[in-house]
Write an enzyme that holds these catalytic residues in place. Sequence first.
Site, PDB file in Angstrom:
ATOM      1  N   ASP A 117       0.838  -1.198   0.000  1.00 20.94           N
ATOM      2  CA  ASP A 117       0.000   0.000   0.000  1.00 20.94           C
ATOM      3  C   ASP A 117       0.876   1.251   0.000  1.00 20.94           C
ATOM      4  O   ASP A 117       1.988   1.255   0.551  1.00 20.94           O
ATOM      5  CB  ASP A 117      -0.900   0.021   1.244  1.00 20.94           C
ATOM      6  CG  ASP A 117      -1.890  -1.136   1.259  1.00 20.94           C
ATOM      7  OD1 ASP A 117      -2.136  -1.728   0.195  1.00 20.94           O
ATOM      8  OD2 ASP A 117      -2.411  -1.444   2.355  1.00 20.94           O
ATOM      9  N   ARG A 118       0.357   2.304  -0.590  1.00 14.11           N
ATOM     10  CA  ARG A 118       1.128   3.547  -0.740  1.00 14.11           C
ATOM     11  C   ARG A 118       1.707   4.086   0.586  1.00 14.11           C
ATOM     12  O   ARG A 118       2.870   4.494   0.625  1.00 14.11           O
ATOM     13  CB  ARG A 118       0.253   4.615  -1.410  1.00 14.11           C
ATOM     14  CG  ARG A 118       1.021   5.875  -1.749  1.00 14.11           C
ATOM     15  CD  ARG A 118       0.293   6.754  -2.740  1.00 14.11           C
ATOM     16  NE  ARG A 118       1.213   7.734  -3.306  1.00 14.11           N
ATOM     17  CZ  ARG A 118       1.001   8.419  -4.411  1.00 14.11           C
ATOM     18  NH1 ARG A 118      -0.102   8.242  -5.107  1.00 14.11           N
ATOM     19  NH2 ARG A 118       1.890   9.290  -4.865  1.00 14.11           N
TER      20      ARG A 118
END
Length: 231
Positions: free
Chosen positions: A68-69
Site C-alpha cells: 500500500d502507498r
Amino acid sequence: MSKILSNKSNLQILYEDNHIIIINKRSGDIVQGDKTGDAPLSDIVKAYIKDKYNKPGNVYLGVVHRLDRPTTGIVLFAKTSKALTRLNKMLVDKNINKTYWAIVKNKPEKEKNTLIHWLKKNPKNNKSSAFIKEKSDGKKAILHYELTKKLDNYYLLEVNLETGRHHQIRSQLASIGCPIKGDLKYGFDRSNKDGSISLHARQIDFIHPVSKEEINVTAPLPNDPIWNVCN
C-alpha cells in the site's frame, strides 16, 4: 521523466542480481501506476536498470507483489520473465515468507494469535471490511501476529501472512481493536506527519527462483523516532 530520474537517486536497493531486485520502499511511493498519474516505483526501478546497465529500448520488470502507498519496506521485482513466472508460482504455493512490523494503538487481547476473517472490499472507498463469519462474496484472510515490544504509548507486533488480501493487515488488526498508528482509514485517530502508516514490510525469505540459493533480506526501519526505538 524528470521526476523518475530524481527519485532514482533515492532508491534503496537491498538486493540485486541478474534475475531479481529488492527495494526498500518509502512511504508515499506507489508500486504500480494508478489514477494519480504519479511516477510508480516500477518505472523508477526500470530507469535505474536502464541507466546502470546502459540498456537500449524498453527494460523488462515484473511486479511480484504490491505494498500500500503509505506502507514502507520490502518490494520484490523480477528482472526476467523466467524469474517472474517462477516467483508468481512460489507466491501461490506460499513459498515466499514475508514478515511485517506494525505499530498499533492498543495491546491485543492475546499476545500471540492467528486471525481468520473474510474480507470484503468496497471499491468506492478502497477499504476492506473484516468479518468473523464466512461471507460468500468475501475472501478468506489468515495472519499470525506476536506482540514483540511495548513502546511508550503503542505496541509493536510482528505479523506473518498466510494470504495476501487487499489491506489485509490493516483491516484484520483494526477488527481486533488494534488500528495501525497513522491509519485514519482503519480507525486510528490522527495521521502521521509524513502521511505514512506505521506498517513496515520488514523481512522476506525464499529460495531464489533461478540459482536456488536461499535469499534472506531485511529492510532497515524508517528513520523516525517511533521506529528508532523498535530496533
